[in-house]
Scaffold this motif. Structure first.
Motif, PDB file in Angstrom:
ATOM      1  N   GLY A  91       7.972  22.063  -5.073  1.00 59.23           N
ATOM      2  CA  GLY A  91       8.902  23.064  -4.386  1.00 59.23           C
ATOM      3  C   GLY A  91       7.944  24.133  -3.434  1.00 59.23           C
ATOM      4  N   ASP A  92       6.905  24.657  -3.703  1.00 61.64           N
ATOM      5  CA  ASP A  92       6.311  25.269  -2.807  1.00 61.64           C
ATOM      6  C   ASP A  92       5.981  24.689  -1.586  1.00 61.64           C
ATOM      7  OD1 ASP A  92       6.445  27.577  -4.211  1.00 61.64           O
ATOM      8  OD2 ASP A  92       4.562  27.567  -5.246  1.00 61.64           O
ATOM      9  N   THR A  93       5.321  23.307  -1.790  1.00 63.02           N
ATOM     10  CA  THR A  93       4.945  22.649  -0.606  1.00 63.02           C
ATOM     11  C   THR A  93       6.019  22.281   0.374  1.00 63.02           C
ATOM     12  OG1 THR A  93       3.149  21.503  -2.226  1.00 63.02           O
ATOM     13  CG2 THR A  93       3.653  20.407   0.033  1.00 63.02           C
ATOM     14  N   VAL A  94       7.116  21.978  -0.310  1.00 60.07           N
ATOM     15  CA  VAL A  94       8.424  21.621   0.535  1.00 60.07           C
ATOM     16  C   VAL A  94       8.972  22.902   1.291  1.00 60.07           C
ATOM     17  CG1 VAL A  94      10.748  20.838   0.398  1.00 60.07           C
ATOM     18  CG2 VAL A  94       9.067  19.602  -0.757  1.00 60.07           C
ATOM     19  N   LEU A  95       9.213  24.097   0.387  1.00 62.15           N
ATOM     20  CA  LEU A  95       9.772  25.417   1.124  1.00 62.15           C
ATOM     21  C   LEU A  95       8.839  25.794   2.132  1.00 62.15           C
ATOM     22  CD1 LEU A  95      11.939  24.994  -1.321  1.00 62.15           C
ATOM     23  CD2 LEU A  95      11.592  27.388  -1.227  1.00 62.15           C
ATOM     24  N   ASP A  96       7.236  25.810   1.813  1.00 56.51           N
ATOM     25  CA  ASP A  96       6.576  26.230   2.949  1.00 56.51           C
ATOM     26  C   ASP A  96       6.314  25.684   4.380  1.00 56.51           C
ATOM     27  OD1 ASP A  96       5.729  28.258   1.097  1.00 56.51           O
ATOM     28  OD2 ASP A  96       3.635  27.305   0.769  1.00 56.51           O
ATOM     29  N   SER A  97       6.818  24.198   4.060  1.00 57.60           N
ATOM     30  CA  SER A  97       6.741  23.416   5.235  1.00 57.60           C
ATOM     31  C   SER A  97       7.986  23.526   5.915  1.00 57.60           C
ATOM     32  CB  SER A  97       6.530  21.952   4.826  1.00 57.60           C
ATOM     33  OG  SER A  97       6.719  21.080   6.038  1.00 57.60           O
ATOM     34  N   LEU A  98       9.259  23.595   5.066  1.00 57.27           N
ATOM     35  CA  LEU A  98      10.386  23.916   5.864  1.00 57.27           C
ATOM     36  C   LEU A  98      10.475  25.445   6.625  1.00 57.27           C
ATOM     37  CD1 LEU A  98      12.903  22.504   3.008  1.00 57.27           C
ATOM     38  CD2 LEU A  98      12.694  21.838   5.172  1.00 57.27           C
ATOM     39  N   ARG A  99       9.662  26.453   5.941  1.00 58.34           N
ATOM     40  CA  ARG A  99       9.692  27.508   6.598  1.00 58.34           C
ATOM     41  C   ARG A  99       8.883  27.417   7.896  1.00 58.34           C
ATOM     42  NH1 ARG A  99       8.117  29.611   1.599  1.00 58.34           N
ATOM     43  NH2 ARG A  99      10.016  30.265   0.390  1.00 58.34           N
ATOM     44  N   GLY A 100       7.736  26.892   7.562  1.00 57.87           N
ATOM     45  CA  GLY A 100       6.884  26.621   8.858  1.00 57.87           C
ATOM     46  C   GLY A 100       7.680  26.183  10.121  1.00 57.87           C
ATOM     47  N   ALA A 101       8.775  25.343   9.864  1.00 60.64           N
ATOM     48  CA  ALA A 101       9.139  24.557  10.872  1.00 60.64           C
ATOM     49  C   ALA A 101      10.602  25.521  11.258  1.00 60.64           C
ATOM     50  CB  ALA A 101       9.977  23.208  10.453  1.00 60.64           C
TER      51      ALA A 101
END
Ligand code: GLY
Length: 352
Positions: free
Chosen positions: A51-61
């Protein structure tokens, strides 16, 4: 890197199959999405891992993601959970340009996909499958559904994702049983479409052998599914071949209340039973069932499951391939070539 493109006119999309793509899901999704809000639907087994990996990447984009977690297990794929996700998205202010991301195995993909297909009459949808079974089958082709008391996947729709992101690295965290569960569907592709793939899987022998080349194997499977879905998106003909082993597999799953056997395990035994029946009825080259049994054994999959006779009629009458007193049954002509055959259920039951 082995990406594919599913050509379905306006509903076309890419399948990204790259190591490390989970952490790149934000920039990858940004190429196909319009809105800002992203509702990531996952389950209690997968969310803590990825979950964190996906949310961090989405936020970063530049996205504004939120995570909605359902309990792990098939029982979450139900109308009540669907309704509670609709309410959660509505409470989160979902708009037509926003997106649902499915992060998980087949249960999450089917449920989240049905949410995406129905909330506001449809929002964008991205699949991030984290099991072998979901990577080679359920995340591609747009079948979304929930289960009813009467049976699995009985309320659903066709709703293609905008993108499928599969990261081969996530498969290493799968327990053996879940990995082998997916291998049943991998072997099915060899059976119905590609004898060379079947022979390759036999030569690779075990999980370690597959994992060394897993990207090539998952790409081969998705490429077969792509060809079939491109020709028969709505499952009126060719796509039926993907159901090889599933008619009996569904009987076994249901007879044991979806508890004793995984989907792949039931399909594995269903493929052997279908090949044996095909040999008995002269639809299938002799020796085919024995070849399937041997490969399934090397991947720790069952080759036989017993079910009470009443279970066959009960399940097959609800089967989507059922046509009144007849059923379209998928037989192998030989390894690598499958054909649907219309049979009377009475004739079929008499041969069991
Ligand atoms: N899983 C079978 C299909 O997508 O048609």
């Amino acid at each position: 890197m082995s990406d594919l493109h599913v050509s379905l006119g306006e509903r076309s999309y890419d399948i990204i199959n790259r190591r490390g793509s989970l952490a790149q899901c934000g920039p990858l999704a940004a190429k196909v999405l319009r809105g800002k809000k992203v509702f990531v639907i996952s389950d209690s087994g997968v969310a803590p891992l990825y979950g964190d990996t996906v949310l961090d990447s989405l936020r970063g984009a530049g996205f504004a993601p939120s995570l909605l977690t359902v309990p792990a297990g098939e029982s979450s794929k139900c109308p009540a959970q669907l309704a509670s996700l609709w309410e959660a998205l509505a409470a989160g202010g979902v708009t037509r340009s926003d997106c649902v991301v499915a992060l998980g195995g087949g249960m999450v993909g089917d449920l989240a996909g049905f949410v995406a297909a129905t909330i506001l009459r449809g929002v964008d949808f991205v699949q991030i499958p984290t099991t072998l079974l979901a990577q080679v089958d359920s995340s591609v082709g747009g079948k979304v559904a929930v289960d009813l008391e009467a049976g699995k996947n009985l309320a659903g729709s066709f709703y293609q994702p905008k993108l499928v992101i599969m990261d081969p690295d996530v498969l290493s965290s799968l327990p053996d049983r879940a990995f082998h569960d997916g291998m049943a569907e991998v072997i099915k592709y060899g059976c119905i479409w590609d004898e060379a793939l079947f022979e390759r899987l036999a030569a690779l022998r075990n999980r370690a052998g597959i994992e060394a080349v897993v990207e090539e194997i998952t790409t081969s499977c998705c490429d077969i599914k792509r060809q079939i879905v491109e020709q028969d998106e709505l499952d009126t003909g060719l796509r039926m071949l993907l159901n090889f082993g599933h008619t009996f597999g569904h009987v076994y799953e249901k007879a044991y209340r979806y508890e004793t056997y995984t989907h792949g395990e039931a399909v594995a035994a269903g493929m052997v039973a279908a090949a044996r029946l095909g040999e008995k009825m002269d639809h299938t080259e002799s020796g085919t069932a024995a070849r399937i049994e041997a490969i399934l054994q090397s991947y720790h999959l069952p080759t036989e499951i017993n079910a009470p006779r009443t279970a066959y009629a009960e399940t097959m009458n609800l089967d989507k391939k059922s046509l009144g007193s007849d059923i379209r049954f998928v037989f192998l002509e030989r390894i690598g070539k499958a054909n649907p055959v219309r049979l009377s259920k009475e004739e079929l039951f008499a041969k069991l």
